[in-house]
Design an enzyme around this catalytic site. Structure first.
Site, PDB file in Angstrom:
ATOM      1  N   HIS A  21      -6.985  -7.312  20.626  1.00 59.68           N
ATOM      2  CA  HIS A  21      -7.862  -6.842  19.787  1.00 59.68           C
ATOM      3  C   HIS A  21      -7.518  -6.593  18.107  1.00 59.68           C
ATOM      4  O   HIS A  21      -8.656  -6.509  17.610  1.00 59.68           O
ATOM      5  CB  HIS A  21      -8.336  -5.295  20.268  1.00 59.68           C
ATOM      6  N   SER A  22      -6.342  -6.998  17.967  1.00 61.06           N
ATOM      7  CA  SER A  22      -6.025  -6.780  16.719  1.00 61.06           C
ATOM      8  C   SER A  22      -6.866  -7.638  15.540  1.00 61.06           C
ATOM      9  O   SER A  22      -7.308  -7.252  14.504  1.00 61.06           O
ATOM     10  CB  SER A  22      -4.510  -6.528  16.390  1.00 61.06           C
TER      11      SER A  22
END
Length: 667
Positions: free
Chosen positions: A356-357
């Site tokens: 997700h980052s």
């Protein structure tokens, strides 16, 4: 395909509007405090004393917070893209020490191919009266299939098509009434890997990774490098890649037979980040292992080939369990640090795991919906022979982990226990509500479909647990340069009023409908404000960072001890903490017809739910994750599903009765 000259005339480059995008604003201080105080009224519903204390803390904070605001304004001028970007990446993602499996990575299941062949079926011992059978079970066949490998190649090729569109700037610029959206995140999908470091991870994406000609293939926790372009930079044909995958699975099977499999380093990527950082540091000191780690980072994306399969095949709840954490061996056969991983079980059931980052799930979702649609349009004929290079000889390039010491092996065992517990504590459900969708909501309910879904979820929670839930709804701020997300605090005084009225037997359908309309209008206003950069939570986060990380300005008066106490009292306010303990963490996607399940982990473990929803014209799909009753102290995902279905049916009746429309089929 059009020529390059035609492309330039017909369609502007994907990044051509970036320089014209406005920067993310810093909201006015008074505005944020006022909105915050309004938002916590329903949070402190039965505690007027706590609400009064929160108002007093906010009033004291407001007297001194302008100094933090000025620090933030000054800091914003020093940042290349946004005052929020670096802090958000670090604090929301890279410094989190929780394992990525379930807690951070999101997962997606794709529509199955109706023409799949050579399928493995469940053991004969499975009986339909088995209580687990309707939910779907995951089994391990120990084998790979021809259809699985051919479907994997089809997805690899369609993904490379999309990657090339991104690199050439041929993704159409997303537009809204307010103007173009930032397209930067599309550049963050491929050649992107998270690297574990003590305390705070790093991201690697550079010219070497962006120009990569390889993908990694993971089978039985063994990792292989596959060149998808030849030495001249031309894409390899399907047949060549099928031969590569066939050679890899044969190699894995043989090494499994003779007991020569390398340790499952893959598992470490699923667990606690500092444990993985410790192991990573030891591994990278060994030259061969360092070379393997670098090769993984320098691949475009990952492909996981599983020997597992779901049964019964038509039920999706087992499919998504396999996509999020493998299923029979939680945390295995994935490299959770890769931004993009495509997964194929032995029956060709497929899905996606996203880190997700570097980019929010919405952007890869556009990509995988496009890829799934394109792949689905090309039937895999068991009688047809794929195009391949004459006399092509598949090369097996295994990426080894050698001389793995006892410390790293112990860390693998610790991580296996951690991830297995997390997987067994997690419950996911795919809820397909087929009775109606956005067409009916707009025509009959006459409210925003997104607001309607949000209110249905809140009412479901209220009926399930008897309390209001603090709600996080994601909205994008991509109309700003490098914009990401903002929180919509969807629990409002209006939505709380709506829930009370819906549960009041004395309330008429008109009373309920009018409350629905009021709450929907309020929700739309909050969503619009948040997407315009006028939310609450990112600004409070920025003020907190200004206090802890930014030096006082040269003209700033020193903070007295009392002023410091007032600032810290606000940031540590129990009501602020309660309002950000989001028991409903929610996010909506665009109508995605080829994605059968989407999911992410809940934010609050105790009576918390993570809900992703897709509102299509004729149906609504909800992907819900929560913990078991024991692990979640009363979380009940199955009851939540049943109550949500009942709520959606009831809301339909309320809207039809209030608008004097004959009731349709409510199921």
């Amino acid at each position: 395909m059009p020529t390059s000259l035609q492309q330039q005339v017909e369609q502007p480059h994907m990044l051509s509007q970036q320089s014209k995008l406005p920067r993310l604003p810093i909201p006015p201080l008074k505005q944020t405090i006022s909105k915050y105080l309004e938002s916590i009224v329903p949070v402190a519903d039965s505690d007027p004393k706590a609400l009064a204390e929160a108002n007093e803390r906010a009033a004291n904070f407001a007297k001194v917070a302008d100094r933090l605001q000025q620090r933030l304004i000054s800091y914003e001028k020093t940042q290349t893209n946004s005052w929020l970007e670096k802090w958000w990446l670090e604090l929301a993602y890279l410094s989190s020490r929780e394992g990525l499996c379930i807690n951070s990575n999101y997962w997606v299941s794709f529509a199955s191919d109706p023409n799949a062949y050579g399928l493995v079926s469940a053991p004969n011992t499975i009986l339909s009266e088995n209580p687990d059978y309707p939910k779907g079970r995951i089994w391990d066949s120990g084998t790979y299939s021809e259809f699985q490998l051919r479907r994997a190649v089809k997805y690899i090729q369609k993904t490379l098509d999309y990657k090339e569109r991104i690199y050439e700037g041929r993704i159409p610029i997303s537009m809204t009434k307010a103007g173009p959206l930032c397209m930067h995140q599309y550049s963050c999908i491929f050649g992107m890997t998270r690297i574990p470091r003590p305390g705070c991870d790093e991201l690697r994406q550079d010219s070497k990774t962006l120009e990569s000609r390889t993908v990694i293939v993971i089978a039985d926790d063994q990792i292989y490098n596959v060149e998808v372009y030849d030495s001249a930079g031309h894409r390899k044909p399907d047949g060549d890649l099928e031969d590569e995958l066939r050679a890899i699975t044969a190699d894995v099977a043989e090494r499994r037979r003779i007991g020569e499999l390398d340790p499952a380093i893959t598992v470490l990527t699923a667990g606690h980040r500092d444990r993985w950082a410790t192991a990573y540091e030891r591994l990278e000191k060994q030259p061969a292992n360092h070379a393997t780690l670098v090769a993984i980072q320098e691949s475009l994306f990952a492909v996981s080939l599983d020997t597992t399969y779901s049964d019964p095949p038509e039920l999706i709840n087992a499919h998504q369990q396999a996509m999020k954490c493998h299923g029979t061996r939680p945390g295995h056969n994935r490299w959770y640090d890769k931004c993009a991983t495509f997964i194929f079980d032995c029956n060709g059931v497929s899905g996606y795991l996203g880190e997700h980052s570097p980019c929010d799930a919405l952007i890869p979702a556009y990509m995988i919906e496009h890829v799934s649609e394109a792949a689905g349009q090309e039937h895999i004929d068991p009688q047809a022979v794929s195009v391949r290079t004459h006399n092509y000889c598949a090369q097996v390039n295994r990426l080894r982990f050698v001389d793995v010491d006892s410390t790293v092996r112990e860390l693998i065992e610790e991580t296996e226990k951690e991830v297995e517990l997390a997987a067994h504590s997690s419950v996911s459900r795919q809820i397909r509500f087929e009775n109606y969708g956005s067409d009916w909501i707009k025509q009959v309910a006459k409210v925003s479909p997104d607001a309607y879904a949000q209110l249905a979820l809140q009412l479901t929670y209220y009926r399930t647990h008897g309390t209001f839930a603090s709600v996080y709804e994601t909205t994008i701020t991509c109309q700003f340069l490098h914009g990401r997300t903002e929180t919509v605090r969807s629990l409002t005084a209006e939505s709380a009023d709506f829930m009370r009225i819906m549960c009041d037997r004395a309330s008429s359908s008109i009373d309920k409908y009018e409350a629905l309309v009021r709450a929907s209008k309020k929700h739309q206003m909050l969503l619009r404000d948040a997407s315009m950069g006028n939310g609450i939570d990112r600004h409070i986060f920025g003020l907190r960072m200004a206090y802890h990380r930014l030096d006082p300005l040269p003209t700033e008066l020193p903070l007295s001890e009392q002023e410091k106490e007032d600032i810290e009292s606000f940031f540590n306010d129990p009501i602020l903490a309660k309002s950000t303990n989001f028991q409903l963490s929610t996010s909506g996607l665009f109508p995605a017809y080829h994605l059968t399940h989407t999911g992410f982990g809940c934010v609050a473990a105790e009576r918390g739910y993570g809900v992703n929803y897709i509102i299509e014209p004729k149906r609504i799909k909800f992907g819900t994750e929560g913990k078991t009753m024991q692990a979640g102290n009363g979380t009940d995902v199955e009851q939540f599903e049943a109550t949500l279905r009942q709520t959606l049916v009831e809301l339909k009746l309320v809207c039809e009765q209030s608008n004097q429309i004959p009731a349709g089929n409510t199921g």
